[in-house]
Design an enzyme around this catalytic site. Structure first.
Site, PDB file in Angstrom:
ATOM      1  N   PRO A   9      -6.361  23.377 -26.844  1.00  0.00           N
ATOM      2  CA  PRO A   9      -5.219  24.350 -27.438  1.00  0.00           C
ATOM      3  C   PRO A   9      -3.951  24.228 -26.807  1.00  0.00           C
ATOM      4  CG  PRO A   9      -6.851  25.468 -25.932  1.00  0.00           C
ATOM      5  CD  PRO A   9      -7.601  24.160 -26.285  1.00  0.00           C
ATOM      6  N   ASN A  10      -2.954  24.299 -27.715  1.00  0.00           N
ATOM      7  CA  ASN A  10      -1.441  24.366 -27.266  1.00  0.00           C
ATOM      8  C   ASN A  10      -0.949  22.979 -26.832  1.00  0.00           C
ATOM      9  OD1 ASN A  10      -1.238  27.143 -27.823  1.00  0.00           O
ATOM     10  ND2 ASN A  10      -2.262  27.506 -25.954  1.00  0.00           N
ATOM     11  N   ARG A  17       8.148  23.367 -24.950  1.00  0.00           N
ATOM     12  CA  ARG A  17       8.306  24.640 -23.895  1.00  0.00           C
ATOM     13  C   ARG A  17       7.850  23.912 -22.763  1.00  0.00           C
ATOM     14  NH1 ARG A  17       6.340  29.676 -24.167  1.00  0.00           N
ATOM     15  NH2 ARG A  17       7.566  30.453 -22.530  1.00  0.00           N
ATOM     16  N   TYR A  22       5.137  20.432 -17.932  1.00  0.00           N
ATOM     17  CA  TYR A  22       4.379  19.303 -18.688  1.00  0.00           C
ATOM     18  C   TYR A  22       5.268  18.084 -19.283  1.00  0.00           C
ATOM     19  CZ  TYR A  22       0.912  23.076 -19.155  1.00  0.00           C
ATOM     20  OH  TYR A  22       0.020  24.013 -18.717  1.00  0.00           O
ATOM     21  N   ASN A  73      -8.826  16.263 -22.703  1.00  0.00           N
ATOM     22  CA  ASN A  73      -8.008  17.227 -22.140  1.00  0.00           C
ATOM     23  C   ASN A  73      -8.410  18.674 -22.801  1.00  0.00           C
ATOM     24  OD1 ASN A  73      -6.136  18.916 -20.987  1.00  0.00           O
ATOM     25  ND2 ASN A  73      -4.379  17.658 -21.202  1.00  0.00           N
ATOM     26  N   ALA A  76      -6.620  24.975 -21.656  1.00  0.00           N
ATOM     27  CA  ALA A  76      -7.125  25.939 -21.033  1.00  0.00           C
ATOM     28  C   ALA A  76      -8.664  26.166 -21.102  1.00  0.00           C
ATOM     29  CB  ALA A  76      -6.451  27.415 -22.026  1.00  0.00           C
ATOM     30  N   HIS A  79     -11.085  25.500 -17.998  1.00  0.00           N
ATOM     31  CA  HIS A  79     -11.440  26.579 -16.950  1.00  0.00           C
ATOM     32  C   HIS A  79     -12.272  27.513 -17.408  1.00  0.00           C
ATOM     33  CE1 HIS A  79      -8.037  24.445 -15.593  1.00  0.00           C
ATOM     34  NE2 HIS A  79      -7.258  24.984 -16.600  1.00  0.00           N
ATOM     35  N   ASP A  86     -21.495  21.775 -22.268  1.00  0.00           N
ATOM     36  CA  ASP A  86     -22.721  21.490 -22.523  1.00  0.00           C
ATOM     37  C   ASP A  86     -22.757  20.549 -23.714  1.00  0.00           C
ATOM     38  OD1 ASP A  86     -24.122  23.582 -21.006  1.00  0.00           O
ATOM     39  OD2 ASP A  86     -24.071  24.946 -22.392  1.00  0.00           O
ATOM     40  N   GLU A  97     -11.875  13.116 -18.187  1.00  0.00           N
ATOM     41  CA  GLU A  97     -11.231  14.339 -18.158  1.00  0.00           C
ATOM     42  C   GLU A  97      -9.464  13.985 -17.589  1.00  0.00           C
ATOM     43  OE1 GLU A  97     -12.212  16.993 -15.045  1.00  0.00           O
ATOM     44  OE2 GLU A  97     -11.169  18.739 -16.047  1.00  0.00           O
ATOM     45  N   HIS A  99      -5.529  15.854 -17.356  1.00  0.00           N
ATOM     46  CA  HIS A  99      -4.791  16.855 -17.209  1.00  0.00           C
ATOM     47  C   HIS A  99      -3.165  16.178 -16.992  1.00  0.00           C
ATOM     48  CE1 HIS A  99      -7.908  19.792 -17.675  1.00  0.00           C
ATOM     49  NE2 HIS A  99      -8.395  19.108 -16.607  1.00  0.00           N
ATOM     50  N   ILE A 100      -2.399  16.505 -17.746  1.00  0.00           N
ATOM     51  CA  ILE A 100      -1.014  16.212 -17.852  1.00  0.00           C
ATOM     52  C   ILE A 100      -0.344  16.519 -16.352  1.00  0.00           C
ATOM     53  CG2 ILE A 100       1.172  16.342 -18.674  1.00  0.00           C
ATOM     54  CD1 ILE A 100      -0.226  16.894 -21.626  1.00  0.00           C
ATOM     55  N   SER A 101      -0.752  18.264 -16.055  1.00  0.00           N
ATOM     56  CA  SER A 101      -0.126  18.669 -14.791  1.00  0.00           C
ATOM     57  C   SER A 101      -0.995  18.368 -13.510  1.00  0.00           C
ATOM     58  CB  SER A 101       0.216  20.049 -15.188  1.00  0.00           C
ATOM     59  OG  SER A 101      -1.013  20.845 -15.343  1.00  0.00           O
ATOM     60  N   ARG A 106      -1.684  24.195  -8.657  1.00  0.00           N
ATOM     61  CA  ARG A 106      -1.043  25.333  -9.763  1.00  0.00           C
ATOM     62  C   ARG A 106      -2.129  26.675  -9.329  1.00  0.00           C
ATOM     63  NH1 ARG A 106      -0.481  23.662 -15.664  1.00  0.00           N
ATOM     64  NH2 ARG A 106       0.600  25.502 -15.789  1.00  0.00           N
ATOM     65  N   ARG A 110      -7.035  27.382 -12.322  1.00  0.00           N
ATOM     66  CA  ARG A 110      -6.893  26.081 -12.761  1.00  0.00           C
ATOM     67  C   ARG A 110      -7.633  25.196 -12.066  1.00  0.00           C
ATOM     68  NH1 ARG A 110      -2.912  26.677 -17.299  1.00  0.00           N
ATOM     69  NH2 ARG A 110      -1.686  28.438 -16.834  1.00  0.00           N
TER      70      ARG A 110
END
Ligand code: CA2
Length: 143
Positions: A9-10, A17, A22, A73, A76, A79, A86, A97, A99-101, A106, A110
């Site tokens: 998501p997002n 933004r 990011y 990725n 959200a 977490h 599963d 896996e 993650h950009i950040s 953080r 997270r």
């Protein structure tokens, strides 16, 4: 060889933004990077993005018998989602896996990753380049 890249998501809002976290690159830039990586390695890379947990689970299940590796990725859902963990365990496809950040630097929530428990590698804090690193890693271990 076929690699499936799944974004949660997002992530389709990249570049719009929060550039401080990011980066300034857009989601279209990410798609271009994936295409360039596929061309460079001579492999097939398919990208899937959804804002919906069940759709992400469906896509992981769809991948069974069709793809050699997964880059994910879960955003959200990283977490929170035991369902995605599963699904990754169920299909047992080598997964990385991304993650950009740098999630470790953080908020504490997270720093928990359910999906990561089913992945052979995690790349975090390398920006969009992390996706390229993940694909190259899978390409090397799947050869
Ligand atoms: O660092 C990452 O790649 C994350 O997976 C990104 C997720 C976040 O929930 C994870 O903790 C770490 C968030 C993706 C949302 O992306 C945005 C893009 C533009 C504007 C706002 C958020």
């Amino acid at each position: 060889m076929k690699i499936l890249v799944i974004n949660g998501p997002n992530l389709n809002m990249l570049g719009i933004r929060e550039p401080g976290i990011y980066g300034k690159s857009s989601f279209a830039d990410l798609l271009n990077l994936l295409e360039a990586t596929a061309r460079e390695l001579g492999i097939e890379v398919e990208q899937y993005q959804s804002n919906h947990e069940g759709d992400l689970v469906d896509k992981i299940q769809w991948a069974y018998g069709k793809v050699d590796g997964i880059v994910i990725n879960p955003a959200a859902y990283t977490h929170t989602s035991v369902a995605i963990l599963d699904a990754l365990k169920a299909v047992s496809i080598p997964a990385v896996e991304v993650h950009i950040s740098d999630v470790d630097a953080r908020e504490s929530f997270r720093q928990i990753s359910y999906a990561g428990l089913a992945c052979c590698k995690t790349i975090k804090g390398h920006g969009l380049e992390g996706y390229r690193e993940a694909i190259v890693y899978l390409f090397q271990i799947l050869q």
